[in-house]
Design a protein around this motif. Structure first.
Motif, PDB file in Angstrom:
ATOM      1  N   ASP A   1      -0.495 -91.619  46.167  1.00  0.00           N
ATOM      2  CA  ASP A   1      -1.918 -91.375  45.978  1.00  0.00           C
ATOM      3  C   ASP A   1      -2.504 -90.475  47.064  1.00  0.00           C
ATOM      4  N   LEU A   2      -1.759 -90.246  48.130  1.00  0.00           N
ATOM      5  CA  LEU A   2      -2.245 -89.391  49.212  1.00  0.00           C
ATOM      6  C   LEU A   2      -1.717 -87.961  49.135  1.00  0.00           C
ATOM      7  N   ILE A   3      -0.838 -87.670  48.150  1.00  0.00           N
ATOM      8  CA  ILE A   3      -0.285 -86.316  48.053  1.00  0.00           C
ATOM      9  C   ILE A   3      -1.408 -85.296  47.987  1.00  0.00           C
ATOM     10  N   PHE A   4      -2.361 -85.512  47.084  1.00  0.00           N
ATOM     11  CA  PHE A   4      -3.543 -84.667  47.037  1.00  0.00           C
ATOM     12  C   PHE A   4      -4.763 -85.558  47.120  1.00  0.00           C
ATOM     13  N   PRO A   5      -5.639 -85.300  48.047  1.00  0.00           N
ATOM     14  CA  PRO A   5      -5.692 -84.126  48.899  1.00  0.00           C
ATOM     15  C   PRO A   5      -5.111 -84.318  50.314  1.00  0.00           C
ATOM     16  N   HIS A   6      -4.874 -85.546  50.746  1.00  0.00           N
ATOM     17  CA  HIS A   6      -4.580 -85.767  52.161  1.00  0.00           C
ATOM     18  C   HIS A   6      -3.353 -85.008  52.662  1.00  0.00           C
TER      19      HIS A   6
ATOM     20  N   LYS B   1       1.078 -76.138  46.901  1.00  0.00           N
ATOM     21  CA  LYS B   1       2.532 -76.185  46.697  1.00  0.00           C
ATOM     22  C   LYS B   1       3.068 -77.623  46.672  1.00  0.00           C
ATOM     23  N   LEU B   2       2.619 -78.453  47.606  1.00  0.00           N
ATOM     24  CA  LEU B   2       3.105 -79.837  47.672  1.00  0.00           C
ATOM     25  C   LEU B   2       2.734 -80.629  46.419  1.00  0.00           C
ATOM     26  N   SER B   3       1.500 -80.508  45.992  1.00  0.00           N
ATOM     27  CA  SER B   3       1.015 -81.291  44.852  1.00  0.00           C
ATOM     28  C   SER B   3       1.194 -80.574  43.515  1.00  0.00           C
ATOM     29  N   ASN B   4       1.819 -79.389  43.556  1.00  0.00           N
ATOM     30  CA  ASN B   4       2.027 -78.596  42.346  1.00  0.00           C
ATOM     31  C   ASN B   4       0.713 -78.311  41.616  1.00  0.00           C
ATOM     32  N   ARG B   5      -0.310 -77.944  42.381  1.00  0.00           N
ATOM     33  CA  ARG B   5      -1.613 -77.599  41.815  1.00  0.00           C
ATOM     34  C   ARG B   5      -1.945 -76.155  42.155  1.00  0.00           C
ATOM     35  N   ASN B   6      -2.522 -75.456  41.199  1.00  0.00           N
ATOM     36  CA  ASN B   6      -3.095 -74.165  41.548  1.00  0.00           C
ATOM     37  C   ASN B   6      -4.540 -74.434  41.960  1.00  0.00           C
ATOM     38  N   LEU B   7      -5.200 -73.454  42.544  1.00  0.00           N
ATOM     39  CA  LEU B   7      -6.547 -73.687  43.062  1.00  0.00           C
ATOM     40  C   LEU B   7      -7.522 -74.128  41.980  1.00  0.00           C
ATOM     41  N   GLU B   8      -7.377 -73.583  40.776  1.00  0.00           N
ATOM     42  CA  GLU B   8      -8.276 -73.969  39.689  1.00  0.00           C
ATOM     43  C   GLU B   8      -8.082 -75.441  39.315  1.00  0.00           C
TER      44      GLU B   8
END
Length: 168
Positions: A151-156, A76-83
């Motif tokens: 640069d730390l939004i995903f994955p940290h 949700k934070l990084s606007n990524r789905n699992l894929e």
């Protein structure tokens, strides 16, 4: 390890350097100063609760991973789905992990690494769990602002939010 300096001595040296730079920039001392090495018990407790709640699992070799699929809001934070998030995975998948996206909460001890006793064997905390466990100790269950570079939004930051919210 590359420097040949013991981990505790290296950490003290780096803290001294950081303190010097902060003083040069006229940044005041923090109100709360926590060190991961002084919070191992808190980190172990945090990981244990995640396991109890079904959001983490241990492996035969003593590693503990966060089960990303157990947390529907992951991404949700990084606007990524699992894929899409799989594109951000930096390391080869450990065969003992359920998913390549699952991230380390506790890593089993390797030769020459600093380590502590835990319910899963000797090891050390993963990168993301240190921040979450120490934030909980310092600020309780809610953190209103968590700073850091984009640069730390995903994955940290994504991982920190997942493991912290999974506790509640």
């Amino acid at each position: 390890k590359e420097t040949g300096i013991p981990a505790d001595a290296y950490a003290k040296m780096m803290i001294k350097k950081i303190d010097k730079v902060m003083a040069e920039m006229e940044v005041g001392d923090p109100d709360v100063w926590l060190k991961a090495t002084e919070n191992i018990g808190n980190i172990i407790n945090f990981v244990s609760v995640l396991i109890e709640k079904g959001h983490a699992y241990s492996t035969e070799n003593g590693d503990v991973y966060f089960d990303v699929e157990s947390f529907p809001a992951y991404g949700k934070l990084s606007n990524r789905n699992l894929e899409d998030a799989l594109n951000g995975v930096r390391i080869d998948n450990d065969e003992s992990k359920k998913s390549p996206l699952d991230f380390a909460l506790w890593k089993s001890a390797k030769e020459g690494e600093i380590c502590w006793d835990s319910p899963w064997g000797k090891g050390r905390p993963g990168w993301h769990i240190e921040c979450s466990a120490m934030n909980k100790v310092a600020f309780g269950d809610t953190v209103d602002i968590h700073g850091g570079g984009r640069d730390l939004i995903f994955p940290h930051h994504e991982n920190e939010i997942a493991q912290t919210e999974a506790l509640t």
